[in-house]
Design a protein around this motif. Structure first.
Motif, PDB file in Angstrom:
ATOM      1  N   SER A  16       0.832  -1.204   0.000  1.00 31.17           N
ATOM      2  CA  SER A  16       0.000   0.000   0.000  1.00 31.17           C
ATOM      3  C   SER A  16       0.865   1.251   0.000  1.00 31.17           C
ATOM      4  N   GLY A  17       1.899   1.270   0.842  1.00 27.15           N
ATOM      5  CA  GLY A  17       2.804   2.407   0.883  1.00 27.15           C
ATOM      6  C   GLY A  17       3.524   2.613  -0.439  1.00 27.15           C
ATOM      7  N   TYR A  18       3.936   1.515  -1.048  1.00 31.32           N
ATOM      8  CA  TYR A  18       4.615   1.576  -2.356  1.00 31.32           C
ATOM      9  C   TYR A  18       3.679   2.181  -3.398  1.00 31.32           C
ATOM     10  N   ASP A  19       2.420   1.753  -3.404  1.00 27.35           N
ATOM     11  CA  ASP A  19       1.441   2.323  -4.342  1.00 27.35           C
ATOM     12  C   ASP A  19       1.246   3.819  -4.098  1.00 27.35           C
ATOM     13  N   ILE A  20       1.219   4.210  -2.834  1.00 31.54           N
ATOM     14  CA  ILE A  20       1.017   5.622  -2.491  1.00 31.54           C
ATOM     15  C   ILE A  20       2.135   6.486  -3.075  1.00 31.54           C
ATOM     16  N   ILE A  21       3.385   6.076  -2.869  1.00 29.75           N
ATOM     17  CA  ILE A  21       4.485   6.924  -3.350  1.00 29.75           C
ATOM     18  C   ILE A  21       4.613   6.870  -4.873  1.00 29.75           C
ATOM     19  N   LYS A  22       4.223   5.745  -5.484  1.00 27.19           N
ATOM     20  CA  LYS A  22       4.251   5.682  -6.949  1.00 27.19           C
ATOM     21  C   LYS A  22       3.206   6.615  -7.551  1.00 27.19           C
ATOM     22  N   ASN A  23       2.049   6.658  -6.929  1.00 31.17           N
ATOM     23  CA  ASN A  23       0.934   7.428  -7.486  1.00 31.17           C
ATOM     24  C   ASN A  23       1.000   8.910  -7.156  1.00 31.17           C
ATOM     25  N   THR A  24       1.566   9.256  -6.011  1.00 31.98           N
ATOM     26  CA  THR A  24       1.538  10.660  -5.565  1.00 31.98           C
ATOM     27  C   THR A  24       2.914  11.320  -5.515  1.00 31.98           C
ATOM     28  N   GLU A  25       3.969  10.489  -5.491  1.00 32.73           N
ATOM     29  CA  GLU A  25       5.344  10.976  -5.306  1.00 32.73           C
ATOM     30  C   GLU A  25       5.480  11.781  -4.014  1.00 32.73           C
ATOM     31  N   LEU A  26       4.682  11.389  -3.035  1.00 29.90           N
ATOM     32  CA  LEU A  26       4.707  12.017  -1.712  1.00 29.90           C
ATOM     33  C   LEU A  26       4.509  10.941  -0.649  1.00 29.90           C
ATOM     34  N   LEU A  27       5.008  11.220   0.528  1.00 34.48           N
ATOM     35  CA  LEU A  27       4.720  10.365   1.684  1.00 34.48           C
ATOM     36  C   LEU A  27       4.211  11.285   2.786  1.00 34.48           C
ATOM     37  N   THR A  28       2.893  11.377   2.885  1.00 36.20           N
ATOM     38  CA  THR A  28       2.239  12.344   3.762  1.00 36.20           C
ATOM     39  C   THR A  28       1.766  11.693   5.061  1.00 36.20           C
ATOM     40  N   ILE A  29       1.286  12.540   5.950  1.00 36.97           N
ATOM     41  CA  ILE A  29       0.699  12.039   7.201  1.00 36.97           C
ATOM     42  C   ILE A  29      -0.447  11.078   6.898  1.00 36.97           C
ATOM     43  N   ASN A  30      -1.302  11.451   5.945  1.00 37.61           N
ATOM     44  CA  ASN A  30      -2.425  10.574   5.603  1.00 37.61           C
ATOM     45  C   ASN A  30      -1.947   9.225   5.097  1.00 37.61           C
ATOM     46  N   GLY A  31      -0.896   9.240   4.269  1.00 38.64           N
ATOM     47  CA  GLY A  31      -0.352   7.990   3.757  1.00 38.64           C
ATOM     48  C   GLY A  31       0.234   7.131   4.868  1.00 38.64           C
ATOM     49  N   ILE A  32       0.943   7.755   5.784  1.00 44.17           N
ATOM     50  CA  ILE A  32       1.532   7.022   6.910  1.00 44.17           C
ATOM     51  C   ILE A  32       0.434   6.449   7.805  1.00 44.17           C
ATOM     52  N   CYS A  33      -0.630   7.223   8.020  1.00 40.87           N
ATOM     53  CA  CYS A  33      -1.762   6.734   8.820  1.00 40.87           C
ATOM     54  C   CYS A  33      -2.434   5.539   8.136  1.00 40.87           C
ATOM     55  N   GLU A  34      -2.491   5.566   6.808  1.00 46.05           N
ATOM     56  CA  GLU A  34      -3.081   4.441   6.074  1.00 46.05           C
ATOM     57  C   GLU A  34      -2.233   3.183   6.249  1.00 46.05           C
ATOM     58  N   ILE A  35      -0.917   3.344   6.176  1.00 48.20           N
ATOM     59  CA  ILE A  35      -0.008   2.214   6.380  1.00 48.20           C
ATOM     60  C   ILE A  35      -0.214   1.610   7.769  1.00 48.20           C
ATOM     61  N   GLN A  36      -0.265   2.477   8.787  1.00 51.17           N
ATOM     62  CA  GLN A  36      -0.437   1.997  10.160  1.00 51.17           C
ATOM     63  C   GLN A  36      -1.795   1.319  10.351  1.00 51.17           C
ATOM     64  N   SER A  37      -2.826   1.836   9.705  1.00 48.48           N
ATOM     65  CA  SER A  37      -4.164   1.250   9.867  1.00 48.48           C
ATOM     66  C   SER A  37      -4.225  -0.158   9.283  1.00 48.48           C
ATOM     67  N   ILE A  38      -3.473  -0.398   8.212  1.00 52.32           N
ATOM     68  CA  ILE A  38      -3.422  -1.745   7.627  1.00 52.32           C
ATOM     69  C   ILE A  38      -2.657  -2.683   8.556  1.00 52.32           C
ATOM     70  N   LEU A  39      -1.567  -2.188   9.120  1.00 45.67           N
ATOM     71  CA  LEU A  39      -0.795  -3.001  10.059  1.00 45.67           C
ATOM     72  C   LEU A  39      -1.630  -3.445  11.252  1.00 45.67           C
ATOM     73  N   GLU A  40      -2.387  -2.503  11.809  1.00 44.82           N
ATOM     74  CA  GLU A  40      -3.104  -2.758  13.054  1.00 44.82           C
ATOM     75  C   GLU A  40      -4.565  -3.143  12.859  1.00 44.82           C
ATOM     76  N   ARG A  41      -5.047  -3.052  11.617  1.00 42.64           N
ATOM     77  CA  ARG A  41      -6.447  -3.371  11.313  1.00 42.64           C
ATOM     78  C   ARG A  41      -7.410  -2.554  12.165  1.00 42.64           C
ATOM     79  N   ASN A  42      -7.096  -1.260  12.273  1.00 44.76           N
ATOM     80  CA  ASN A  42      -8.039  -0.342  12.919  1.00 44.76           C
ATOM     81  C   ASN A  42      -7.830   1.055  12.340  1.00 44.76           C
ATOM     82  N   ASN A  43      -8.746   1.934  12.643  1.00 44.97           N
ATOM     83  CA  ASN A  43      -8.667   3.305  12.151  1.00 44.97           C
ATOM     84  C   ASN A  43      -8.523   4.298  13.304  1.00 44.97           C
ATOM     85  N   ALA A  44      -7.795   3.885  14.318  1.00 44.84           N
ATOM     86  CA  ALA A  44      -7.648   4.737  15.499  1.00 44.84           C
ATOM     87  C   ALA A  44      -6.916   6.041  15.181  1.00 44.84           C
ATOM     88  N   GLY A  45      -6.002   5.992  14.213  1.00 42.10           N
ATOM     89  CA  GLY A  45      -5.294   7.209  13.810  1.00 42.10           C
ATOM     90  C   GLY A  45      -4.323   7.704  14.876  1.00 42.10           C
TER      91      GLY A  45
END
Length: 353
Positions: free
Chosen positions: A93-122
């Motif tokens: 997911s992170g790889y797709d994010i940087i390929k598509n946006t050429e950025l690694l933002t807070i939202n992208g990092i939060c998405e990576i963490q949510s997949i790891l933990e299977r929650n949206n606690a943020g």
């Protein structure tokens, strides 16, 4: 805790010498990866090992056998293998994010963490988080407590990651080390900070074009030097002296680049040997490069995967796989009512690295 501030001890003579060596080895890795016919073979290979070892740093332990079975059967029998599967999904997911946006933002990092933990606690919104010594239970570090402070520091980190106009003379490997330290000290989430931070490392190197894909297997070095890793981070916190920590991270880049180059060479050699055997020795009429790629896509496979990968019937897929077992290219196994096949040579490369 302060925002990122570049100091003289981040660019010492020792660091700059080691930066040069690490960059050369990383460039060598970037070049040799192109020798693999299908980059996804290596990405799968490295992602699985990175996921396994990064999770092991957090005491999430699984065997290679459990891990591969998790990926070929729909229902996991092993919780740790499922955790590792989450890590692989987060990496992709992170790889797709940087390929598509050429950025690694807070939202992208939060998405990576949510997949790891299977929650949206943020981002953490409640105070009270403390980092404890696992052996003694004593508090060794207290990260920022308020959500406002976390968001301010996180925004500063996001800017540092993406704004190349900031500190343009600072080498990207040094920046990666600073980013990793800052993220770990912000500790923005209730869970998954360590694994998220290690994913950020390799995504940053890919984002800055030091790699074409995130195939650097950094967790191997960290897990082999776990106590030193935590000690170096703690030393920065206590003294604000970054030099020992940055040198450690540069060693990690160099050593894991060497290790990954070795893996690529072993995979390439084994693929060529299997290709030669199927095409030239056995002269099997169904040889194709796609077949070779399919056999090396994962160490474990099953009839349905080959059926889909080669766009053939289930009966034909079973015929191919069973015949390849007769020639000792694969081995056949059963788990309950399920049949699966192992590329033993490929599995051994991964399990012995």
């Amino acid at each position: 805790m302060d925002k990122i501030n570049i100091t003289d001890n981040m660019e010492t003579v020792s660091i700059l010498k080691k930066v040069n060596i690490a960059n050369k080895k990383l460039a060598e890795l970037k070049g040799i990866v192109k020798t693999i016919p299908n980059e996804k073979i290596l990405i799968n290979f490295i992602f699985l090992q990175e996921a396994k070892d990064s999770s092991a740093i957090e005491n999430i332990i699984t065997t290679h056998d459990e891990l591969y079975k998790q990926f070929i059967f729909d229902k996991s029998q092993h919780i740790a293998a499922k955790e590792v599967e989450n890590y692989v999904e987060a990496l992709y997911s992170g790889y797709d994010i940087i390929k598509n946006t050429e950025l690694l933002t807070i939202n992208g990092i939060c998405e990576i963490q949510s997949i790891l933990e299977r929650n949206n606690a943020g981002i953490r919104s409640q105070s009270g988080t403390k980092i404890l010594n696992a052996a003694t239970g004593k508090v060794i570090y207290e990260p920022p407590q308020t959500k406002q402070e976390i968001e301010i520091l996180f925004a500063d980190l996001e800017n540092f990651i993406n704004n190349d106009a900031l500190y343009p003379e600072l080498d990207n490997l040094i920046k990666m080390a600073i980013i990793h330290y800052q993220f770990e000290k912000i500790h923005p989430f209730f869970d998954g900070n360590g694994r998220t931070g290690r994913i950020i490392n390799v995504l940053y190197l890919t984002l800055k074009k030091l790699l074409d894909s995130p195939v650097l297997y950094l967790s191997k070095y960290i897990i082999e030097n776990k106590q030193e890793y935590y000690s170096k981070i703690d030393y920065v916190t206590k003294t604000n002296d970054y030099e020992p920590y940055i040198l450690f991270m540069l060693d990690a880049v160099y050593e894991t680049s060497c290790h990954t180059i070795s893996i690529v060479e072993k995979i390439s050699k084994t693929m060529m040997e299997v290709k030669h055997k199927i095409r030239d020795e056995l002269k099997l009429n169904y040889y194709s490069q796609e077949l070779i790629n399919a056999l090396f896509y994962m160490p474990y496979t099953k009839i349905a995967f080959i059926e889909e990968y080669l766009n053939i019937t289930r009966r034909t897929s079973a015929k191919y796989l069973n015949e390849l077992c007769e020639y000792n290219i694969l081995s056949k196994h059963k788990l309950g009512n399920n049949v699966y096949y192992i590329n033993e040579t490929l599995a051994n490369i991964l399990s012995n690295t």
